[in-house]
Scaffold this active site. Structure first.
Site, short mmCIF file in Angstrom:
data_model
loop_
_atom_site.label_atom_id
_atom_site.label_comp_id
_atom_site.label_asym_id
_atom_site.label_seq_id
_atom_site.Cartn_x
_atom_site.Cartn_y
_atom_site.Cartn_z
N LYS A 1 -16.97 -71.32 -29.53
CA LYS A 1 -17.99 -70.67 -28.77
C LYS A 1 -19.10 -70.62 -29.81
O LYS A 1 -19.13 -70.53 -30.98
CB LYS A 1 -17.72 -69.37 -27.80
N ASP B 1 -13.81 -60.94 -28.92
CA ASP B 1 -14.06 -62.15 -28.43
C ASP B 1 -13.04 -62.90 -27.58
O ASP B 1 -13.35 -63.81 -26.83
CB ASP B 1 -14.45 -63.16 -29.57
#
Length: 282
Positions: free
Chosen positions: A21, A146
């Site tokens: 990401k 995350d």
């Protein structure tokens, strides 16, 4: 919590490809009583991937290849994800795990978090545990801030520690991306210690709705200034991206990967240092 496990057959192997990401904007807004920080950011998935293979039946063991992962293999997040599920599903059989690491470590790209989240999903699918996404997100949050994003794996506005996710409409398919990792490992704890939390001047959700050509003056990463002060090469990479046609360039997460967004198929042939990892998504 159900404990039944459906076995897929006498021998089975499954391979998934955990993706990275990037952060589009990252604001550290408050230090919490529990020692963590509240933040806001936009998570956006990109197709730079590791490869994660699970084989059963087997003995619980972990091996890896590719980019070196610091620390003890026994502490790898893939194993931690397996053991976390095994607490609630004690009949979960032992498996052989192999991780081929391609996403750089300490880069702000979430590679370890992706590996953990994909491990949870792989075990859930492989052994038909029927764990709903919301429960997988709860498990993922235990493994890292995350990690929950990679259960969703679509563009999200994230708050809290990064685990509170709101899907957003953001399609950057008309652009090309350049990721540069100069081989610098940034310790996340150190990076947070350098930040003085503050409220952003403009709401990130408002800024992200503006054209990409306007992001240069609107969307920033609170970590970038302090990390680039310690590693000036990051500012040089960013300047080179802008000089060669980037519409937007910034550091991802706590660094040290630098992200450039370019017009589609317009990434210039910049001659980067041979030691850098360079990923082009065109």
């Amino acid at each position: 919590m159900p404990t039944g496990v459906t076995f897929p057959g006498p021998f089975c192997t499954m391979i998934v490809f955990p993706n990275c990401k990037i952060n589009l904007g990252l604001h550290i807004t408050r230090k919490r009583a529990d020692g963590f920080h509240d933040l806001e950011t936009i998570f956006y998935p990109l197709p730079v991937t590791d490869a994660l293979e699970v084989i059963s039946p087997g003995t619980l063991q972990f091996s890896r290849s590719g980019i070196a992962v610091p620390g003890n293999d026994n502490d790898n997040l893939c194993l931690k994800a397996y053991r976390l599920l095994q607490q609630d599903y004690p009949t979960l059989p032992p498996v052989n795990i192999h991780l081929h690491k391609n996403i750089p470590i300490g880069a702000g790209l979430g590679g370890g978090s992706a590996d953990a989240a994909f491990m949870l999903q792989l075990l859930n699918n492989k052994f038909q545990l029927s764990i709903p996404d919301e429960q997988l997100i709860t498990y993922a949050a235990i493994l890292g801030s995350d990690c929950p994003f990679f259960i969703r794996n679509t563009p999200c506005y994230a708050t809290g520690r990064g685990e509170l996710l709101t899907p957003i409409t953001l399609d950057l398919g008309k652009y090309s991306f350049l990721l540069i990792h100069p081989g610098i490992h940034v310790n996340t704890g150190w990076a947070f210690s350098q930040i003085t939390p503050r409220q952003p001047e403009q709401a990130l959700l408002s800024s992200i709705q503006q054209p990409v050509t306007a992001w240069k003056n609107l969307i920033y990463n609170d970590f970038e200034e302090v990390v680039a002060a310690a590693h000036p090469v990051l500012a040089d990479i960013k300047s080179s991206m802008y000089a060669n046609g980037a519409l937007y360039a910034a550091m991802s997460g706590s660094g040290s990967a630098m992200v450039g967004i370019f017009p589609k198929n317009k990434i210039a042939g910049i001659l980067w240092d041979a030691s850098y990892l360079v990923f082009k998504i065109i």
